[in-house]
Design a protein around this motif. Structure first.
Motif, PDB file in Angstrom:
ATOM      1  N   UNK A 122       0.833  -1.204   0.000  1.00 18.41           N
ATOM      2  CA  UNK A 122       0.000   0.000   0.000  1.00 18.41           C
ATOM      3  C   UNK A 122       0.867   1.252   0.000  1.00 18.41           C
ATOM      4  N   UNK A 123       2.035   1.155   0.678  1.00 20.84           N
ATOM      5  CA  UNK A 123       2.916   2.331   0.735  1.00 20.84           C
ATOM      6  C   UNK A 123       3.531   2.648  -0.617  1.00 20.84           C
ATOM      7  N   UNK A 124       3.455   1.671  -1.542  1.00 19.51           N
ATOM      8  CA  UNK A 124       4.038   1.946  -2.864  1.00 19.51           C
ATOM      9  C   UNK A 124       3.317   3.113  -3.540  1.00 19.51           C
ATOM     10  N   UNK A 125       1.999   3.305  -3.196  1.00 25.85           N
ATOM     11  CA  UNK A 125       1.304   4.481  -3.742  1.00 25.85           C
ATOM     12  C   UNK A 125       1.702   5.642  -2.865  1.00 25.85           C
ATOM     13  N   UNK A 126       2.652   6.392  -3.290  1.00 24.39           N
ATOM     14  CA  UNK A 126       3.073   7.487  -2.406  1.00 24.39           C
ATOM     15  C   UNK A 126       2.072   8.621  -2.497  1.00 24.39           C
ATOM     16  N   UNK A 127       1.753   9.203  -1.335  1.00 20.69           N
ATOM     17  CA  UNK A 127       0.857  10.367  -1.382  1.00 20.69           C
ATOM     18  C   UNK A 127       1.484  11.484  -2.215  1.00 20.69           C
ATOM     19  N   UNK A 128       2.817  11.605  -2.157  1.00 13.55           N
ATOM     20  CA  UNK A 128       3.429  12.723  -2.907  1.00 13.55           C
ATOM     21  C   UNK A 128       3.637  12.379  -4.379  1.00 13.55           C
ATOM     22  N   UNK A 129       3.237  11.182  -4.731  1.00 15.04           N
ATOM     23  CA  UNK A 129       3.210  10.849  -6.162  1.00 15.04           C
ATOM     24  C   UNK A 129       4.569  10.648  -6.800  1.00 15.04           C
ATOM     25  N   UNK A 130       5.606  10.238  -6.005  1.00 10.91           N
ATOM     26  CA  UNK A 130       6.893   9.995  -6.659  1.00 10.91           C
ATOM     27  C   UNK A 130       6.846   8.725  -7.494  1.00 10.91           C
ATOM     28  N   UNK A 131       5.949   7.824  -7.132  1.00 11.16           N
ATOM     29  CA  UNK A 131       5.932   6.571  -7.888  1.00 11.16           C
ATOM     30  C   UNK A 131       4.912   6.594  -9.011  1.00 11.16           C
ATOM     31  N   UNK A 132       4.789   7.719  -9.647  1.00 10.22           N
ATOM     32  CA  UNK A 132       3.774   7.836 -10.684  1.00 10.22           C
ATOM     33  C   UNK A 132       3.923   6.750 -11.752  1.00 10.22           C
ATOM     34  N   UNK A 133       5.183   6.331 -11.978  1.00  9.47           N
ATOM     35  CA  UNK A 133       5.350   5.399 -13.095  1.00  9.47           C
ATOM     36  C   UNK A 133       4.862   3.992 -12.767  1.00  9.47           C
TER      37      UNK A 133
END
Length: 2045
Positions: free
Chosen positions: A1816-1827
């Motif tokens: 779940x943490x892979x979805x970063x709130x700050x959106x660094x993992x957009x890819x």
């Protein structure tokens, strides 16, 4: 210099320059003008002609130097030939006037010479136009010659040559005058003039008929005179003249134009040969004028005449050509042999004369037979020589059997015929040696009787003949290794039978020794047992020597000779006999010095002679042992060698007194004894004879200064002590030439014999230093000095300092006190020894010792520096520098330099100046550019001065050579001096007369050194650099024009350097033309330079070089040498032709390298050209093989035979450019074919795709692809594989193998289902069949087996009947080898039969492995697919068919395979287990040859291992009969016998034990190999080994073994880990991972089995107390090294981190999630990662519950890590293969029983929750993992929700986050994401446990409905929206199904309006888009289903909304008639969605 580039001379610029620059400027202008004139239009030239002529003529008066005058003359000639000719007569008159001038001053000389040269050039260019003036001109020139000095005579001769050339037949009136003048010049004291006169006469003989008719005798006599006192160049030129004239005399018999004019005396071949013979035998004293001393028999012909005549013989035959020689060979041979026959006793009256005469004869025979004849003619020549030997043998027999009446007469006859026999035998040997195995048919031909003839003369009374015959046998054995053992047996048998004949004992012992010497040239060796026979025979001879005094000397010599020769067989053989040899060695010397004293008083001269012979022999045997068996020289052996040494040295000191007592007969034996002892001591480390050093040193000093030495042979003593580079300034004889073999004798001086075999019979088994010819040891009296000098260096360096000083003083005194000629000899010896000592010291980094040592050393060297002998000066200069090096003291070095300076300043004589100038250069060479630069300046200053000393060319030569050394060693320090040095060099080049070639050579070396010093700076563009560069190029141009070949060679190597440093500035076309012209030069060094340069050029610009060469060949008419046919076959073809003719090893190597470079860069572009070259070379040999090939073809059935015979018959009318190339050239051509195929592999794919190739060829006919030449490739391979030459057969089979491997898979476009190679199966079969005959050597058979298996395995032939032909060959081999090592041929070493057996087994293994693979791959698809009956039948037939073919022999094969593996296992045991190895060896190797056999086992074990593993797998490890091996083999070799001694052979093992043994054998070999991979381990071996392990673990029994033995499993895993770390190849890593997976499976099975049996045993009652099975037991601890799981984890982490470094927390800096961009791995990477994940997911099952808790975090971290790092968004919502694998693994882990086991339940739950949090943490709130790909992560969450215990995911905080993720994803606009989200939600909603599914339903349904209604409003526009809608509806429908009754109505009420809104009425339906139509169908379909299901709700809704009802009814009505059709289509539309969801379920959920 740019200013010089104009048509007219730029006089303004010219006048501003200094003297030196002027000369350069003029030369540059003339060079430019020469090119410009040819390029300028005729009118422009005519316009300026007048001015130009004036300018050129004015240059005549400015005293031009030699190169300038040559160019000037050339330009004048060209100018007149292009422009008008009316002023030419004035020019000629002007030149004549200049020549007539009475001015004799030196300054005027250049003008006169220039005029002479100009005349030559004008007449050459304009020829007959000037015919009316030429008589005056010639008269004038000849008149001038009377008063000319040597330079003038030289130029006049060359000028006359040009005049004759230009005028041709028109010059007849002057022929006699020119002839008369040239005659006198031919014996001129200047050698250059002699050469020029020879050239002039060579030109004259073209038209002057009298030279080869009436005056033939006088021409010959004249040439003989000219040879007297000649140098090498004169001999080359004059022999060319003499040979050509004599050849002309013979050819002119054919009636032609010349005959009709005047009757010509015809000359027969006999007369011509007699003429030459007279010169050879009597020299220049002519026929009648036999002077008194000739009659008295005192004079013998001077050697230079004899050598000159020898060369003339060769020229004579070469001019007449090979075909002439073939026709007249018998006459020629008998004449040549008669030169050393009894009819001319004078020629052979002394031993040295005889040896030299023989050498000349051998040279003539070798150069003609070896150089001119093709292989067939050579075989005929060998027959003729054999006949000659028989004839001579009959004469000897007649004499020997003729009673004793005329014994004396007889003995002279025998003595006289001996030299003829020696020459004949040596040539026969050389001839057979060069023919190699192609000569086999000749030796099998009994009518020729070659072997009998050679063996019959082994008992000849003369020792020289016996040795020559032995050497001839040696050559036969090297050429035909199959004859080695039979010959050895025959000679040993004769030696044993004829022990009582002295001649037979020596003769056959020589023969045996020579044959033993041949063994090292024959890789297949001789049977090991021969060593024992020879050793026993040698002992017997030595022991029986005492019994019969008549034979004692011979037997002693023979015994020791055999032992010495035996040593060359190397440690493997000798180690078995060492003890006996050491015992004999100990017995041959007395034990103490007392015994030696008593010995001296006993005996007579004969016993002493025998004793000395014996002891010398023993020393020689030990020397041979030390040099050939270094590995056996252990401390212990050395200790056993030493005791006799003191006594040997003691005897050495007593020799002089023994000589006094017993007379001079002992002189030679004592010299030989000395030499042998010295040679042995040189080889032994000096520490071994420390006690005797002083005694030895005294003896050496006495030897070197003995009073009775008459011979000063500096030529063999000094060259090794001089520096190689310095020898060039001495006699050209020291350089390598083609005539070295005969020229050597001139070096040694008249009294000394050159080397010959009879001087040292012991050298017959040594490898000759200079290649393949006969060993040429020097006479003992010379070689003893040479050994003494070498040993002196060693001993003197090891004695004490006092002793050393004493010896040096003593030597100095002996030089001072001797007088005259003897002083020179003593000085020579002493200085040589001193040099040797200093060299040894310098190399071993020793020190000279105290200061007083320096004085005697310095005095000796300085004395030698002033010696008249140039070689001695050269050696002294080297010693001078070495002295400075070993003293190593700056002050001393400076003092030495100062001494040189002073001497050079004061001395005026040539000797001192040359010696000290070289000494200066040498000092620099060893001590670097003597650091201080003022030293450098003064050195260079002095050398400048000396190099301009025109009075002495010698001083110039030495000074310039020294300068070149200084430039070389000073390096960058020299930069200051570069400009002045360069201008000095150019000035000298432009002014030194061409007659002083040696000065020019030194100048060339200086220029070369300068270019090297400047290096890459030469590329620069600054003015100074470009000036330097121009000067360098100018210097090269001057040297290229020099008439001397060695100077031209220098020029080429300078240009080569320039091309390396500044390639843009070297004119490539000029350079290439210069190279092509000299490609076939008669000078070896020039040819070497040409090829070294070519080799460098083609590395960079092969294509350009090749084009330039062809252009040049097309443009020029006469320039190119006739031998190099570049015009037709290109430079490459010319090089191949040259390779065929060339004998020099270095040159051949360079030619091959050059061709390889050209091939690498050009073969792909000029494919047809290269293939044609190779084909022509190979086809030239086909005429031998045509017959055999076609016969073999006839056996093939039907038409297949025909198309093959089409390939082999050849039309004879086509001429081949190569006449009979030698086998070595053909082998090279076959290798080239393989290289071409390899080159094409890296080029265009069309080379291996026939359809593409044909298409591209159509598009552009210039395209050319390898596959289009397949027929040629097969044909070439076939021709080579069926040749007589074994090497060529090997190359041919290799080519065939490459062709099969590369082309096997290419389909035939015209016949689908077939491949293109199929049509050539008859050829392949025919090429292979001859290799399986009984007489084929094992190496060829082994190679052929490899080709067989490749052919069968390639799958080219599918029809079993066709395959059977090749299969039959393998079956026949199998039958042959079944008897094991005993049955095979006894011709070769046992290891050869090991090689053959293993090759057969390996071939079968390959076939079996392929058969099994095919069988598997055919079985798998057949299960699933249903294909047509026929293809099933065919497919299974061919796949099983191959297996059936092998099956019949599997029983035998498996037994042999296991035996081979057992052998291999024994052989790879470490040396400490040697004592446990079986005494008699293994199944296929003998204990003695185990070392050689190892190599063969290494080559073949891997495939055999794989095959054995597959066989064991196929039997499932069931043993039918434990003793099955015993009956078939001579010794049971199944591994049943492995672990027992022979005594317990009776105990029969149980099948279980047999299986265990086999299992451990395979496992042991694999682990041993894999855990210590050698760097040379091939990929094939590693892969085969891993595949074998895989096969092994495919079966339950081995798995249970591995599972139950944990240590074994861990060991295997560690080994595999190492393999993965050390080998990068993905295929190897994947194979390793597969084995790891199998090991883990085995462990799982074992754990399950234990758990099951425990449960069964204990019943259910005591469930609580069950012990824990699996790793981690009760504690959960895993111990590294003891844990299987830990080892597996290590290995998987290694794989994963290597592919995804981000997984390594150390690397990324934190263990947490780090924002990096996800990545897609390569295909290989993905496979590896997926395999590792599969293994990880299997691990928990191997652990106990506690153990599983320990490893779970790691496994989860890695699995989720892979998911995170590779979750890339792919088009169409696909998942990358790694993500799929990680999800699969996650599912496997989450559903593990451990998660539910009571002991681990809670811990697992916590860990799994953490894992879910991580995802779940892979979805970063700050959106660094957009890819990151949302689908992958959602799927992972879904896997968690569905696969774990509900309590993991139902805790509120996690559940809430999961729901939010789904909500967020539903909002994403991407349709693909929405579709996937709906599908995942569907699976969650349908989850049976409401606790899990309800929260999701409550939270998400409303938003889903909203979404659908939104679509409903908008109406979907494309198929993706349609799909989203359909998926959403499916979710709602599923909900309706799950919902409880009370809620269902609401849901249906939501659903219906949405569906109905999509229904269309009739009108709308007609015009609707396809999407809307599909929607309509979909909605209607669903409504039809829902209506009946939930009828009550349905009715309510309908009732409440009439509009909906109406719409629905209309739709139903409208579609009533179509409904039947529509329903199936609507099903189709539903399918896609359904498929996807099903697929997902099967994958992960």
């Amino acid at each position: 210099m740019e200013l010089a580039h104009s048509l007219l001379l730029n006089e303004e610029a010219y006048n501003q320059l200094g003297e030196v620059q002027k000369a350069e400027f003029i030369f540059d202008w003339l060079r430019y003008l020469e090119k410009l004139l040819l390029a300028t239009s005729r009118n422009d030239v005519k316009e300026k002609q007048k001015t130009l002529v004036e300018q050129l003529l004015s240059l005549l008066n400015s005293s031009p130097g030699p190169p300038t005058r040559k160019l000037l003359a050339k330009n004048l000639g060209v100018l007149y030939s292009i422009g008008d000719t009316f002023s030419v007569y004035e020019t000629i008159d002007k030149c004549n006037d200049l020549i007539r001038s009475k001015d004799d001053s030196p300054s005027y000389l250049p003008t006169k010479l220039a005029a002479v040269v100009c005349l030559g050039s004008l007449y050459k260019k304009l020829g007959r136009m000037l015919v009316n003036t030429f008589t005056d001109t010639v008269g004038n020139i000849l008149k001038a010659m009377k008063s000319a000095e040597s330079q003038g005579r030289y130029e006049i001769m060359l000028s006359l040559q040009n005049i004759l050339n230009g005028l041709g037949a028109a010059a007849t009136p002057c022929h006699r005058d020119v002839y008369k003048a040239a005659k006198s010049c031919l014996t001129d004291r200047s050698m250059a003039v002699r050469c020029a006169a020879a050239k002039c006469l060579l030109e004259l003989q073209k038209e002057a008929i009298f030279m080869w008719s009436t005056d033939l005798d006088s021409v010959a006599t004249l040439c003989f005179k000219s040879f007297e006192g000649s140098n090498y160049d004169v001999r080359i030129s004059v022999s060319k003249l003499l040979g050509t004239v004599l050849a002309k005399a013979i050819i002119s018999k054919h009636p032609g134009a010349a005959v009709s004019r005047q009757s010509i005396r015809r000359v027969s071949l006999e007369e011509v040969l007699e003429l030459l013979g007279t010169g050879f035998l009597r020299g220049s004293s002519g026929f009648l004028r036999a002077s008194g001393d000739m009659l008295k028999g005192t004079s013998s012909v001077s050697r230079d005449v004899r050598v000159g005549v020898t060369q003339a013989y060769v020229v004579f035959v070469s001019t007449l050509g090979g075909t002439w020689l073939e026709k007249n060979f018998a006459a020629f041979l008998s004449h040549i042999l008669s030169l050393v026959s009894q009819s001319h006793p004078k020629a052979t009256q002394t031993q040295p004369d005889a040896v030299c005469g023989r050498r000349c004869v051998s040279f003539i025979l070798r150069a003609t037979i070896g150089g001119l004849l093709g292989e067939k003619a050579q075989i005929a020549a060998a027959k003729d020589i054999c006949q000659a030997i028989w004839k001579l043998k009959k004469v000897v027999d007649a004499v020997m059997n003729d009673g004793n009446v005329e014994t004396r007469v007889g003995s002279t006859d025998v003595a006289a015929s001996q030299h003829m026999l020696v020459c004949a035998l040596q040539e026969l040997g050389n001839l057979l040696h060069s023919l190699g195995t192609t000569v086999a048919p000749l030796l099998q031909d009994s009518s020729a009787g070659i072997l009998d003839s050679v063996i019959s003369v082994i008992q000849h009374p003369s020792i020289s003949v016996r040795l020559a015959a032995a050497w001839c046998l040696h050559c036969i054995a090297v050429a035909l290794p199959s004859y080695l053992t039979p010959l050895l047996d025959r000679c040993l048998e004769r030696l044993t039978v004829l022990k009582s004949s002295p001649e037979a004992v020596t003769g056959f012992s020589f023969a045996v020794a020579a044959l033993l010497g041949a063994v090292k040239h024959c890789p297949l060796g001789i049977p090991h047992g021969k060593g024992k026979i020879i050793m026993t025979l040698a002992e017997d001879l030595l022991c029986s020597a005492v019994q019969n005094s008549r034979l004692s000397a011979q037997r002693t010599q023979a015994g020791w000779l055999l032992i010495a020769a035996l040593m060359t067989l190397g440690p493997a053989v000798v180690s078995h006999h060492l003890a006996r040899v050491l015992l004999l060695w100990k017995c041959v010397f007395p034990v103490s010095s007392k015994d030696l004293e008593t010995e001296k008083s006993r005996g007579d001269s004969f016993t002493w002679q025998v004793t000395l012979e014996g002891r010398a022999g023993a020393l020689c045997a030990i020397k041979s042992f030390v040099s050939h068996c270094g590995d056996l020289l252990t401390e212990e052996v050395i200790q056993r060698l030493l005791p006799p040494l003191p006594c040997a040295v003691n005897l050495l000191t007593q020799l002089s007194s023994v000589l006094k007592t017993y007379g001079s007969t002992l002189k030679t034996p004592s010299v030989v004894y000395r030499q042998r002892l010295y040679e042995l001591l040189i080889l032994l480390p000096p520490e071994t004879y420390e006690g005797n050093l002083c005694a030895v040193l005294k003896e050496l000093a006495a030897d070197l200064t003995a009073s009775d030495i008459q011979v000063a042979a500096s030529a063999f003593l000094l060259p090794p002590l001089c520096h190689q580079d310095d020898l060039v300034i001495l006699s050209p004889l020291l350089q390598e030439t083609d005539h070295r073999f005969i020229e050597e004798q001139l070096l040694l001086g008249n009294g000394i014999a050159c080397g010959s075999l009879e001087y040292d019979p012991y050298s017959i088994y040594e490898k000759d230093v200079e290649g393949d010819s006969v060993p040429k040891p020097l006479p003992p009296i010379l070689s003893v000095i040479s050994s003494a000098v070498k040993l002196f260096g060693v001993v003197c360096a090891h004695v004490g300092e006092a002793q050393r000083l004493f010896i040096l003083e003593q030597l100095l005194d002996s030089v001072k006190h001797s007088k005259g000629a003897r002083q020179q000899i003593v000085q020579l010896h002493v200085v040589s020894s001193l040099s040797s000592f200093l060299k040894y010291l310098a190399i071993s980094k020793g020190n000279l010792g105290p200061e007083e040592m320096r004085r005697p050393a310095l005095a000796l060297v300085m004395g030698a520096l002033e010696s008249p002998n140039p070689l001695l000066r050269c050696a002294a200069a080297e010693a001078w520098a070495r002295l400075a090096q070993v003293v190593d003291d700056g002050a001393f070095t400076a003092a030495l330099a100062q001494v040189s300076f002073d001497k050079l300043k004061s001395a005026r004589d040539v000797v001192t100046r040359t010696g000290y100038s070289l000494a200066l250069g040498s000092l620099h060479r060893y001590l670097g550019g003597i650091s201080s630069s003022q030293h450098l300046n003064s050195c260079v200053g002095i050398l400048y001065t000396l190099s301009q000393d025109t009075t002495s060319p010698d001083v110039q030569t030495w000074a310039l050579h020294s300068l070149s050394l200084i430039i070389d060693s000073a390096g960058p320090l020299y930069h200051m001096q570069v400009e002045p040095t360069l201008s000095l060099i150019i000035m000298l080049l432009l002014n030194v007369p061409p007659t002083h070639a040696e000065v020019h050579q030194s100048l060339g070396r200086c220029l070369n050194a300068l270019i090297t010093t400047l290096g890459p700076e030469l590329q620069g563009n600054s003015t100074s650099i470009s000036t330097l560069r121009t000067s360098c190029l100018l210097g090269c141009a001057v040297m290229q024009d020099n008439p001397d070949c060695l100077v031209q060679a220098q020029a080429i190597s300078c240009l080569q350097q320039l091309h390396m440093f500044a390639p843009r500035h070297v004119n490539l076309s000029n350079l290439v033309s210069c190279l092509c012209v000299n490609l076939c030069s008669p000078y070896l060094l020039l040819r070497r330079a040409v090829l070294a340069c070519l080799r460098q050029l083609v590395q960079r610009e092969a294509a350009e070089v090749s084009e330039h060469a062809v252009m040049l060949a097309k443009d020029s008419r006469e320039e190119l040498t006739p031998d190099a046919n570049i015009r037709e076959v290109g430079l490459e073809g010319a090089l191949l032709t040259l390779l065929d003719k060339e004998t020099d090893q270095k040159l051949c190597h360079d030619i091959k390298e050059t061709l390889n470079h050209m091939l690498t860069s050009m073969a792909v572009d000029k494919l047809s050209f290269w293939l044609k070259l190779c084909k022509d070379v190979l086809a030239a040999s086909a005429d031998f093989t045509t017959v055999t090939c076609v016969d073999t073809m006839q056996e093939e059935e039907g038409d297949k035979g025909d198309d093959a015979s089409v390939l082999t018959t050849r039309n004879d009318d086509k001429s081949y450019p190569y006449t009979n190339p030698r086998w070595a050239t053909r082998v090279f051509a076959a290798e080239c074919v393989c290289r071409i195929i390899n080159q094409c592999e890296n080029a265009h794919s069309a080379h291996f795709d026939i359809a593409l190739a044909q298409e591209m060829k159509k598009r552009d006919s210039r395209n050319d692809f390898l596959v289009l030449h397949l027929a040629d490739l097969i044909r070439m391979a076939f021709m080579a594989a069926t040749d007589h030459s074994d090497q060529l057969r090997l190359s041919g089979l290799e080519t065939l193998l490459v062709v099969i491997r590369r082309f096997a898979a290419i389909p035939e476009p015209e016949f689908p289902g077939h491949v293109i190679l199929e049509q050539y199966q008859a050829n392949v079969g025919a090429a292979l069949r001859p290799a399986f005959t009984s007489e084929t050597p094992p190496d060829v058979t082994a190679k052929a087996c490899q080709v067989c298996s490749a052919w069968i395995a390639s799958g080219v032939v599918s029809d079993l009947n066709d395959l059977r032909r090749v299969h039959q060959l393998l079956v026949s081999s199998l039958t042959k080898i079944q008897a094991g090592k005993e049955a095979l041929s006894h011709l070769y070493n046992e290891s050869a039969s090991t090689m053959e057996i293993l090759a057969v087994l390996k071939a079968w293994a390959e076939v079996y492995v392929i058969a099994v693979e095919r069988h598997k791959s055919h079985r798998q698809p057949l299960k699933t697919t249903t294909c047509s009956e026929e293809s099933v039948r065919n497919g299974s037939y061919s796949s099983d068919g191959l297996l059936d073919l092998v099956h019949t022999d599997l029983g035998t094969l498996s037994r042999l395979w296991l035996a081979a593996l057992q052998d291999f296992a024994l052989l790879t045991l470490p040396s400490e287990f040697a004592s446990q190895l079986p005494v008699e060896g293994g199944a296929f190797y003998t204990a003695e040859t185990s070392e050689n056999a190892k190599l063969h086992y290494y080559n073949s074990w891997a495939l055999i291992l794989h095959a054995t593993a597959l066989w064991l797998t196929s039997t499932g490890f069931v043993v039918a009969d434990p003793d099955e091996g015993a009956s078939h083999l001579s010794r049971p070799v199944t591994p049943t016998s492995m672990c027992q001694g022979s005594s317990s052979g009776a105990t029969v093992k149980s099948p279980e034990d047999v299986c265990t043994d086999r299992f451990h054998l395979i496992l042991g070999i694999s682990v041993e190999f894999l855990c210590s991979l050698r760097s040379d381990a091939t990929m094939e071996s590693i892969t085969a080994c891993l595949h074998a392990l895989q096969a092994l673990l495919d079966v339950p029994w081995p798995r249970s073994k591995i599972g139950s033995d944990q240590d074994l499993g861990i060991e295997l895993l560690n080994v595999l880990h190492r393999v993965i770390l050390t080998r990068e190849s993905p295929s190897i890593q994947l194979a390793s991972l597969e084995v790891v997976r199998q090991i883990i499976c085995a462990a799982q099975e074992h754990v399950k089995e234990k758990r099951r049996s425990a449960e069964v045993d204990d019943g259910a009652a005591e469930k609580e107390t069950l012990p824990e099975f699996g790793e981690g037991k009760d504690t959960g601890g895993l111990v590294p090294g003891k844990s299987l799981v830990f080892a597996t984890l290590e290995l998987c982490v290694c794989i994963l981190v290597r592919q995804l470094p981000e997984l390594n927390p150390k690397l990324t800096g934190s263990p947490g999630v780090k924002a990096t961009k996800p990545q897609v791995l390569s295909e290989d990477g993905s496979r590896l990662v997926s395999a590792a994940l599969v293994i990880l997911s299997e691990l928990p099952a191997v652990c106990s519950p506690e153990g599983s808790i320990s490893i779970l975090p790691t496994i989860l971290y890695l699995t989720i890590g892979v998911l995170r790092e590779t979750a890339v968004k792919l088009p169409g919502g696909q998942l990358s293969s790694t993500v799929a694998a990680s999800l699969q693994a996650l599912k496997g882990i989450l559903s593990s029983p451990m998660a539910r086991a009571e002991k681990s339940h809670t811990a697992w739950t916590d860990l799994l929750r953490s894992a879910l949090t991580t995802i779940l943490d892979c979805w970063d709130p700050d959106g660094t993992h957009q890819e990151l790909d949302e689908i992958s992560l959602l799927t992972a969450i879904t896997v968690f929700i569905l696969s774990t215990n509900p309590e993991v995911t139902t805790i509120p905080c996690l559940q809430k986050r999961c729901i939010e993720k789904f909500k967020a994803t539903l909002e994403i606009k991407d349709p693909v994401v929405q579709i996937k989200t709906y599908q995942l939600l569907l699976s969650i909603f349908q989850y049976p446990n409401p606790a899990v599914s309800y929260p999701y339903i409550y939270s998400l349904v409303s938003s889903i409905v909203e979404k659908l209604q939104e679509i409903d409003k908008r109406k979907p526009e494309d198929t993706t929206e349609l799909q989203i809608f359909q998926e959403g509806i499916k979710v709602l429908e599923a909900l309706v199904a799950i919902a409880e009754e009370q809620h269902r109505s609401q849901l249906v009420a939501c659903l219906l309006p949405i569906l109905i809104s999509f229904l269309l009425d009739d009108n709308a339906l007609g015009s609707a888009t396809s999407v809307m139509k599909n929607l309509h169908d979909f909605a209607l379909q669903n409504l039809m289903q829902i209506g009946p299901q939930y009828s009550s709700v349905f009715k309510n809704v309908m009732a409440s909304s009439p509009a909906l009802k109406a719409r629905l009814e209309a739709a139903i009505k409208g579609n009533q008639e179509n409904v039947k059709v529509k329903i199936p289509t609507s099903k189709h539309t539903k399918n896609p969605g359904k498929n996807v969801s099903i697929q997902l379920k099967t994958n992960f959920l």
